[in-house]
Motif scaffolding. Structure first.
Motif, PDB file in Angstrom:
ATOM      1  N   ARG A   1      27.075 -54.357  21.365  1.00 10.19           N
ATOM      2  CA  ARG A   1      28.090 -54.297  20.327  1.00 10.19           C
ATOM      3  C   ARG A   1      27.965 -55.479  19.356  1.00 10.19           C
ATOM      4  O   ARG A   1      28.111 -55.329  18.151  1.00 10.19           O
ATOM      5  CB  ARG A   1      29.491 -54.276  20.942  1.00 10.19           C
ATOM      6  N   ALA A   2      27.678 -56.652  19.906  1.00  8.43           N
ATOM      7  CA  ALA A   2      27.508 -57.828  19.052  1.00  8.43           C
ATOM      8  C   ALA A   2      26.302 -57.652  18.131  1.00  8.43           C
ATOM      9  O   ALA A   2      26.353 -58.018  16.945  1.00  8.43           O
ATOM     10  CB  ALA A   2      27.343 -59.076  19.911  1.00  8.43           C
ATOM     11  N   ASN A   3      25.223 -57.092  18.646  1.00  7.24           N
ATOM     12  CA  ASN A   3      24.033 -56.876  17.829  1.00  7.24           C
ATOM     13  C   ASN A   3      24.270 -55.813  16.758  1.00  7.24           C
ATOM     14  O   ASN A   3      23.793 -55.945  15.624  1.00  7.24           O
ATOM     15  CB  ASN A   3      22.855 -56.471  18.708  1.00  7.24           C
TER      16      ASN A   3
ATOM     17  N   GLY B   1      15.348 -51.062  15.240  1.00  9.82           N
ATOM     18  CA  GLY B   1      15.264 -49.643  14.920  1.00  9.82           C
ATOM     19  C   GLY B   1      16.299 -48.834  15.673  1.00  9.82           C
ATOM     20  O   GLY B   1      16.939 -47.927  15.105  1.00  9.82           O
ATOM     21  N   ASP B   2      16.499 -49.156  16.944  1.00  4.96           N
ATOM     22  CA  ASP B   2      17.499 -48.434  17.752  1.00  4.96           C
ATOM     23  C   ASP B   2      18.911 -48.705  17.246  1.00  4.96           C
ATOM     24  O   ASP B   2      19.739 -47.790  17.155  1.00  4.96           O
ATOM     25  CB  ASP B   2      17.364 -48.865  19.217  1.00  4.96           C
ATOM     26  N   LEU B   3      19.204 -49.970  16.901  1.00  2.47           N
ATOM     27  CA  LEU B   3      20.540 -50.316  16.409  1.00  2.47           C
ATOM     28  C   LEU B   3      20.834 -49.645  15.073  1.00  2.47           C
ATOM     29  O   LEU B   3      21.938 -49.134  14.847  1.00  2.47           O
ATOM     30  CB  LEU B   3      20.659 -51.836  16.271  1.00  2.47           C
ATOM     31  N   VAL B   4      19.844 -49.632  14.192  1.00  3.68           N
ATOM     32  CA  VAL B   4      20.024 -48.979  12.899  1.00  3.68           C
ATOM     33  C   VAL B   4      20.263 -47.486  13.089  1.00  3.68           C
ATOM     34  O   VAL B   4      21.129 -46.887  12.429  1.00  3.68           O
ATOM     35  CB  VAL B   4      18.799 -49.228  11.993  1.00  3.68           C
TER      36      VAL B   4
ATOM     37  N   GLU C   1      35.994 -56.530   7.935  1.00  7.96           N
ATOM     38  CA  GLU C   1      35.807 -57.530   8.980  1.00  7.96           C
ATOM     39  C   GLU C   1      36.133 -56.942  10.355  1.00  7.96           C
ATOM     40  O   GLU C   1      35.471 -57.246  11.348  1.00  7.96           O
ATOM     41  CB  GLU C   1      36.669 -58.767   8.696  1.00  7.96           C
ATOM     42  N   ARG C   2      37.159 -56.102  10.405  1.00  5.85           N
ATOM     43  CA  ARG C   2      37.460 -55.423  11.677  1.00  5.85           C
ATOM     44  C   ARG C   2      36.333 -54.497  12.083  1.00  5.85           C
ATOM     45  O   ARG C   2      35.997 -54.388  13.261  1.00  5.85           O
ATOM     46  CB  ARG C   2      38.769 -54.624  11.554  1.00  5.85           C
ATOM     47  N   LEU C   3      35.751 -53.814  11.091  1.00  8.82           N
ATOM     48  CA  LEU C   3      34.674 -52.871  11.389  1.00  8.82           C
ATOM     49  C   LEU C   3      33.449 -53.585  11.943  1.00  8.82           C
ATOM     50  O   LEU C   3      32.902 -53.158  12.972  1.00  8.82           O
ATOM     51  CB  LEU C   3      34.300 -52.106  10.117  1.00  8.82           C
ATOM     52  N   VAL C   4      32.995 -54.641  11.292  1.00 13.47           N
ATOM     53  CA  VAL C   4      31.764 -55.280  11.730  1.00 13.47           C
ATOM     54  C   VAL C   4      31.952 -56.012  13.058  1.00 13.47           C
ATOM     55  O   VAL C   4      30.974 -56.264  13.763  1.00 13.47           O
ATOM     56  CB  VAL C   4      31.200 -56.244  10.656  1.00 13.47           C
ATOM     57  N   SER C   5      33.180 -56.347  13.414  1.00 11.74           N
ATOM     58  CA  SER C   5      33.407 -56.989  14.707  1.00 11.74           C
ATOM     59  C   SER C   5      33.224 -56.011  15.862  1.00 11.74           C
ATOM     60  O   SER C   5      32.937 -56.407  16.997  1.00 11.74           O
ATOM     61  CB  SER C   5      34.800 -57.612  14.764  1.00 11.74           C
TER      62      SER C   5
END
Length: 397
Positions: free
Chosen positions: A13-15, A46-49, A389-393
């Motif tokens: 999730r952090a990545n 690639g997997d995260l994207v 900011e909530r979304l990217v967290s």
């Protein structure tokens, strides 16, 4: 149960958040650049994207066909259909915008008013605009929430508007009112602080580490300070933080006593900075009953000698204020938004030189003064950043 599984999920999730934050703030960016910035390996990126794309948050596009060297890398772009609603209530108008992930204002409406809106009327008007967009231009979009930029003191701990003096609001739960009317999770912040963040992330100050931002609007003058790695007093290090103070109330530049270097420049006995450097005075001088910043800027461009005298008076007071701020905080850039940018724009070199002339030599050498690059979008983009900011967290939360 906790253990390896939960730890792995937390890291993932952090990545995901790190990748999405880069795409959001940097705009279109190649997978290769994401790999370089994050330090993750290529297959992991690639997997995260792919996960973010499956969630509708980003899109992948073919690499630039002009690239001739090395293996082509797909470009990752933020989705235009992921939006935050941004709101800026003022004494003369209510502005509502739809800001897409990546900081682009997709839609905006400015409702000029002949009376000061109450919190409930503000919430009702916002909900009406959102309902119209949901049924029309944003019917295919994913609306994440709302952010409100208020010209007043907003308590950082819970978003309560403690005092917006020009609006007549005290101890108001505006976030709760907007959320009840619109159904959107809502965050509230000080308008100038949010403008500072927007200019730092997307605008004039994005390549600067230490920034003072002053915003001039119908309600007066506010500001924000961002220090990225500066040592303050006893050695506290702030990295990428907008200084809000103990309760979130810092940056009220307009409430300070004005710096008056010329006898006769004062117009309000005992008044504060925003009494002397004042948008309403400029509108009255050019004969406008109201209007947005573009209208005021156009009127000032062809001003008479009498108007020019008032403009020069306000410029002198503002210059001294900025010089004092720069001597204290030693920023690499001062950004001016709203009608303050218009005051500077009458003669930028003379204005900037007047600021530096009142400073110590060393900090003056490092200072750049600039108008807000985001123009009238600055407060909407800053307000929407509270949503993103909530979304990217937690992108998949």
């Amino acid at each position: 149960m906790t253990g390896r599984g939960s730890n792995v999920e937390g890291v993932r999730r952090a990545n995901l958040g790190a990748i999405l934050r880069l795409v959001h703030h940097a705009g279109p960016i190649s997978r290769a650049a994401l790999t370089q910035h994050t330090g993750l390996n290529r297959s992991t990126v690639g997997d995260l994207v792919a996960t973010l794309a499956d969630g509708g948050l980003v899109e992948e596009r073919d690499p630039d066909p002009t690239r001739r060297v090395g293996r082509p890398s797909p470009t990752v772009v933020p989705s235009d259909d992921v939006v935050g609603i941004a709101v800026n209530p003022e004494v003369d108008a209510l502005e509502v915008g739809a800001v897409a992930l990546g900081g682009t204002v997709r839609l905006r409406v400015r409702q000029e008013v002949d009376h000061v809106l109450s919190p409930d009327e503000t919430a009702s008007r916002v909900a009406a605009v959102v309902d119209e967009w949901r049924a029309g231009a944003l019917r295919e979009a994913r609306i994440l929430g709302a952010g409100v930029a208020v010209p007043g003191l907003v308590r950082a701990s819970d978003g309560i508007v403690r005092n917006a003096p020009h609006l007549g609001w005290r101890d108001v739960d505006l976030a709760g009112a907007v959320q009840r009317e619109s159904g959107l999770v809502t965050d509230v912040g000080n308008d100038a602080s949010l403008g500072a963040v927007a200019e730092w992330l997307f605008g004039a100050a994005r390549d600067h580490s230490d920034v003072v931002y002053l915003n001039g609007g119908a309600s007066g003058i506010g500001g924000g300070v961002i220090l990225r790695g500066a040592s303050i007093g006893g050695g506290v290090i702030l990295r990428g933080a907008s200084i809000g103070g103990a309760g979130g109330y810092a940056g009220e530049w307009g409430q300070n006593q004005p710096s008056l270097g010329v006898d006769g420049d004062r117009r309000v006995p005992g008044g504060v900075l925003e009494d002397e450097v004042n948008r309403a005075r400029l509108l009255a001088a050019v004969g406008l009953p109201g209007g947005d910043d573009d209208a005021l800027s156009g009127a000032l461009a062809g001003a008479s000698d009498e108007v020019a005298a008032e403009v020069e008076r306000q410029r002198r007071v503002l210059q001294s204020t900025l010089a004092n701020a720069a001597n204290v905080l030693n920023p690499s850039m001062i950004v001016l938004g709203g009608f303050l940018a218009d005051l500077r724009g009458i003669g930028t070199d003379a204005f900037d030189g007047g600021v530096r002339a009142q400073m110590l030599d060393a900090p003056a050498e490092e200072l750049t003064v600039s108008a807000a690059a985001l123009g009238r979008d600055r407060l909407l983009i800053g307000a929407a950043e509270r949503v993103f900011e909530r979304l990217v967290s937690d992108p998949l939360g």
